[in-house]
Structures are given as structure tokens and as C-alpha cells.
Motif scaffolding. Sequence first.
Motif, PDB file in Angstrom:
ATOM      1  N   LEU A 177       7.307   2.903  11.101  1.00 33.54           N
ATOM      2  CA  LEU A 177       6.573   1.762  11.873  1.00 33.54           C
ATOM      3  C   LEU A 177       7.803   0.822  12.646  1.00 33.54           C
ATOM      4  N   ALA A 178       9.008  -0.047  12.154  1.00 35.68           N
ATOM      5  CA  ALA A 178      10.297  -0.898  12.625  1.00 35.68           C
ATOM      6  C   ALA A 178      10.800   0.401  13.705  1.00 35.68           C
ATOM      7  N   ASP A 194      -2.265   3.637  13.572  1.00 32.23           N
ATOM      8  CA  ASP A 194      -1.665   4.305  12.733  1.00 32.23           C
ATOM      9  C   ASP A 194      -1.204   3.907  11.426  1.00 32.23           C
ATOM     10  N   THR A 195      -0.203   3.115  11.795  1.00 34.96           N
ATOM     11  CA  THR A 195       0.407   2.900  10.727  1.00 34.96           C
ATOM     12  C   THR A 195       0.206   1.438   9.669  1.00 34.96           C
ATOM     13  N   LYS A 196      -0.604   0.309  10.853  1.00 31.91           N
ATOM     14  CA  LYS A 196      -1.564  -0.783   9.961  1.00 31.91           C
ATOM     15  C   LYS A 196      -2.602  -0.370   9.125  1.00 31.91           C
ATOM     16  N   ALA A 197      -3.515   1.140   9.996  1.00 32.19           N
ATOM     17  CA  ALA A 197      -4.130   1.096   8.660  1.00 32.19           C
ATOM     18  C   ALA A 197      -3.980   2.285   7.468  1.00 32.19           C
ATOM     19  N   GLN A 198      -3.028   2.822   7.748  1.00 30.83           N
ATOM     20  CA  GLN A 198      -1.870   2.918   7.195  1.00 30.83           C
ATOM     21  C   GLN A 198      -1.676   2.002   5.936  1.00 30.83           C
ATOM     22  N   LYS A 200      -2.771   0.905   1.951  1.00 31.17           N
ATOM     23  CA  LYS A 200      -1.963   0.635   0.651  1.00 31.17           C
ATOM     24  C   LYS A 200      -1.722  -0.732   0.266  1.00 31.17           C
ATOM     25  N   THR A 201      -2.205  -1.473   1.343  1.00 35.98           N
ATOM     26  CA  THR A 201      -2.405  -2.874   1.004  1.00 35.98           C
ATOM     27  C   THR A 201      -3.703  -2.938  -0.462  1.00 35.98           C
ATOM     28  N   LYS A 202      -4.888  -1.636   0.245  1.00 32.72           N
ATOM     29  CA  LYS A 202      -5.651  -2.114  -0.573  1.00 32.72           C
ATOM     30  C   LYS A 202      -5.534  -1.252  -1.759  1.00 32.72           C
TER      31      LYS A 202
END
Length: 680
Positions: free
Chosen positions: A83-84, A170-174, A178-180
Motif C-alpha cells: 500500500l505504501a 482495495d488495500t483498505k478493504a483488505q 485483516k483488522t477484523k
Amino acid sequence: MKIIGKAEQKKIELQIETLHKKVSELEGQLATAKAEHKKLEASASKAQTEAAKVQADGSKALADAKAQLDAKAKELEAKTKELATAQAAAAKAKQEGDTATQAAKADADKTKQALDAANKALADTKAQLDAKAKELEAKTKELATAQAAATKAKQDGDAATQAANKTLADTKAQLDAKTKELDAKGKELAAAQAATAAATKAKQDADAASAKALADAKAQTDAKAKELTTLKAERDKQAKLAQQTEAKYQDSAQENELLLLQLMQAQEELVEYYEQKGEFEKLYLAYKARWERLEKRLPNYLDYGAIEIVDVDGVSDVPSITWQVKDFAQAGVALSEFGFVTVLQDGHPGIGLVKDGQPHAFVPKLLNSNKDHLATFLGLATTEFKQLTAAVSILSQLEAGQWQGFEFPAQFDLAFWRPSIQTLLAQLKQLPALLRYDEVRLKRELINPDYEHLWLEFRGLSLGAAQWKKFEIRLGAALVQADGFSQYPKFEIPLIDGKTKPFDSWYAESQDDSGAKLELRFALDKNVFDVAVWAKLADADKALLLRLIYAMPDALKRLDKQKTAIHRPWATWIDFATGAVKVLEANKTAAQLPATEVKEQKEATEAEAPSKAKAPKALPAPAKLTSTGAKAGKVISITAKPVAKAAPKPKAKPVAAKAPAKPTAKTAKQAAKTARKAKA
């Protein structure tokens, strides 16, 4: 040294055996406590093992969760790096677009400036515009090309930005997924940590319980050990005491043997003394019988240990001799010691007792003329009169023996005193016998709606040679009126202590709740009394009862002075008793009262009456009184002026004095019948 018998030694041995049993029981209890302590230690070890197992399982679960979390963290870190990178690329593309846009804008600004300059130059010189038209067109083409390039560059930058934003989404959704997942793993980790904390707490509780159980077991063990030590010390002490007791027992056994020997000797001596006692008792009885025979054959015989003159006063207005007598005995009267005095007053001899160091004498010759001397004579109680009688007996014996063997003090003139003593002895023999007593008490007061009485108890009563240690009489009031008192006195004489006849002719004339009694009834309103009951009494008993009735007002006055509490005023009862005395005087002929008895009572009455004469110089000391009785100090009498007022009588013409007429038999019967009606 204390003697310890076999029973006591056996008791001590039994106590020692009991202590041994108690020690054995305590040792068994200590072993049981140790076994329980071992069980507690095993339970604590088992709890520690289970806690370690729970901790290991928790640690394993924690390690697995941590590994999964690390893997997820690495994956997240890779996604974060991608993402970065995408964000860096988007930022770079945007930066390049911005740079191209800024360059195109700068070129446009320059072109505008140039256009302005051209316009200015065209305005300045139209000629130069035309010259420059071609150049302007060329510049315009370049500008259009630049603008097209700038627009294309901007479109490319926007496309790159959209692609980067999509990649970022997409990265934020992933990242959210991952956060959940990471939150779920965190919850699992928290649950594992909670389980680990619970396991740790359970281990701590188990350790604390184990420590407490160990401490309690140790405390119990220490207490049992301390108690065992104490019991062992007590056992040793008892054993030592048993040894000492055994030693004492041996000593006591020897001492007992010695005491037994002494006891046998004492018993032999006691038997001997008992035999001697029997002989002495026989001798005493023989001497007593001999003494009684001597007193019977010689009624006037007296014996005394010693008599002496302790003081002689021959210079005062009333000369006197003070005598001291010791160990006197005569006719059953025994006195250890007493003092008396003989005096000469106005040439007449007198005698009296010494009370509280002061002489209280009377002169027989002055009894009729001097009320002070009469009061002193009448004031002698029974015990005091016995002492005075003993003194007279001793003086009579000394006079009969011509005073031989008597030791007179130096310069004592017997010739001066002897005639007065002889005269005194002769005058004392002529004195009448009077009723005397030592003490009077209120035994009981009875209060009923129509009947009341005062129960009196005389102590030390005497009349001549007759004596009573205790004599009881009740002054009753029959037919008591609610608005006044009574007109019907009754003299009730019960048995002494409920069983002894007070005099020989006493008989049970009536009965009440207190038992049998002799009752003599009076009617003050009719001025009569029960002559029939009076006639049944012997002359000696009549004299006693007569004096008791005359004594009643004075006895009530003594109780009044003593502040004895009753519900009516004492004056009411005194007037009541005085009324009965007046009835006796009025009926002396019908009752055949001895004239000498009435005369003596009248003389006593006159002595008791208040007078204006000067008070005597030496009066008897006031007797000590109690709350229930009064010391007798005087012979009883009635007052000269009765308190009860008689009804006024009509005046009669003066006539010659006549002797009272003798009542007929009919009159006597009517009087007796009227008196019986007054019975309660």
C-alpha cells in the motif's frame, strides 16, 4: 506435719494415673493432627500440579495465538508495504502531473506575457504585428501543442490517481478485513490471557489456602506440642509431688503411730477423768442437796463472798456509808457484785442503790411526807429490789452477829452508825410488797372493725416472793364505735407462751384465735365489771390482777415515752385503762377487794400525780429504752386526776356521810349480766 492417710494417697495415685491417660490421649491427638497435616500437604501439592498444568495449557494457547498474530502481523506488514508503494507511485504520478501542469501554466503565462507584449507591440505598431503574424501563428501552434500535452499529461495523472485510489481502497478493504481478523485474534488472546489470569489466581488461591492450612496445622501442632510440654511438666511435677507425698506419708505414718500412742494414753486419762467427773458430780449433787436442805431448814440463811465499806461521808448534810458486796446468794437469788448506800437525813436512816456512781436512797420514815423518797422507792425494778433486799439481809446478819469479824475502816464510829442501822432494818420490814417489773413491751396491736387490743409483755415481774420471768396481758376494747372509741375494756390474760398458767386459779374463761384466756370485762358507761369471773379467783391472784390493772396506765405511759408506734393516740388508751381503774374503785365493796391493796394503790397514785414540789436532788438515771419496750423504773399506778371526763351529776343537798351500802345479790347478778353483754 500434715498426716496423709492411705485413702488420700490412693486418691493422689489415681490423679497421677488420670494425668498419664490424658498425656496418652494428647499424644494420639498430636499424631492425628500430624496425619491431617500430611494430607493437607498432599492436597496442596496436587493443587499446585493442577495449577501448573493449567498454566502450561494457557501458555501454549497464548504461544499459538501469538504465533498466529505474528503471522497475521507480517502479512499485514507486507500489505502495508504494498500500500505504501502504491501510495508512493500515485503520489509520484500526481507530482509529475502537477509539475507538467505548473510548467504548462508557466508557459501559458509566458505566452500571455508575450501576447500582451505582442498586442502592445501590435497596438504600438500594427506594422510589427503583421511582421510578426507568422511568428505568432507558430507560437500559437506551439502553445496548442503544449496545451494538448498538458491536457494529456493531466488525463494520464487523473487515470493514475484513480488507479492509485482503487488500489488504496482495495488495500483498505483488505486492511479492514485483516483488522477484523486481528480483533478476533485479539479477543482470543484476551480470552487466553483471562484464562491465564484465572489460572494464576486459582494458583494463588491454592497457594494461599495451602499456606493457611499449613499455618493452621503448624499452629495446632505447636499448641499440641506446647500442651504436651505442659502436661509433661505437670506429670513430672505430680510425680515429684507423689514422691514428696510418699515421703510425707512415711513421716506421717511414723507421727500417726506416735499420735496413736499418745491418743491411747489420753484416752486412758480421759477415762480416769470421766470417773473422777462422775465422783465430783455425785459430790456436787450431795452438796447441792445439803445446801437445799440448809435453805429449807434456815429460810433466812444467806451467803456472800465479801462485804466492805468503800466510802464514809460524815461531814455533809446527809451523812452516808457506801458498801460493796460480792458473790451474794440467798434463797435461789445469786448476785456477783453490787453497791448500796445507807444515809441519815433529818435524823432518819435511809438506804438505796448506787447507780452510775450516784446514790439513789430513800428514807422509809419520809415515804408518807416526801414524794421524792416515795418515787425512789416505787421506782425500784424487780432486779434492783432484789439487790436492795440482799443488802438488807446482809446488814441484818451482821447486826445479829454483833459485827464480829467485820473489818471497819480507820476512825469509823460504829457506835454512831449502829442505832440508825438498827432502826433502818426495823422500818424496812414494815414496808408493803408492791408489784414491780424490769421491762414492758408491746408484743402486738390488733385492729378489727369492732374490736382492738394491745398485747403487753412484762419482763421480770414480781409481787413479794412471787416472780415471773415473763407475764402477758392484753388490754382489749370491745364494741368499738366508728365515730369514737369504746366503753367496754377487757383485760385478757392468756397462757404464758401459749402453754403455762400465769397463776394457780387461772382458768380458760373463753377462747379466741390466740387460744385460751381468762377475760375480765368492764362497762364504763354502767360503771360495772364482771364480778362473777372475779369471784372465782384466789385472793393472792386477785391481788396480782388488781395490781396489774392499776399498773396498766403507767405501763402505757412508758410505751408512749418510748415512741412505740400504734394507730391510735396513746392518750386514748391511757384514759381507757384509767376508766377501768375507776370502775374497780367504785366497786371495791361488791368485788370484796382487800382494803390494804386499794390503799397501797391509792398511795402509789398520789406519788405518781404531778405536784408543785421541788424536784429531788438525786433522781434515778433514765433507763435505756428500745423500740419495742421500756425499762420499768417505777411501780405502776393511776393518775390522781383521770383524763376521761365524767358526766356531770346533779347537785344534791348536803347530807351526812354514810358508809357505802352493801350490794344485794340481785344487784351483783345484774352487774355481772351487764358486763357479759360487753363481751366481743
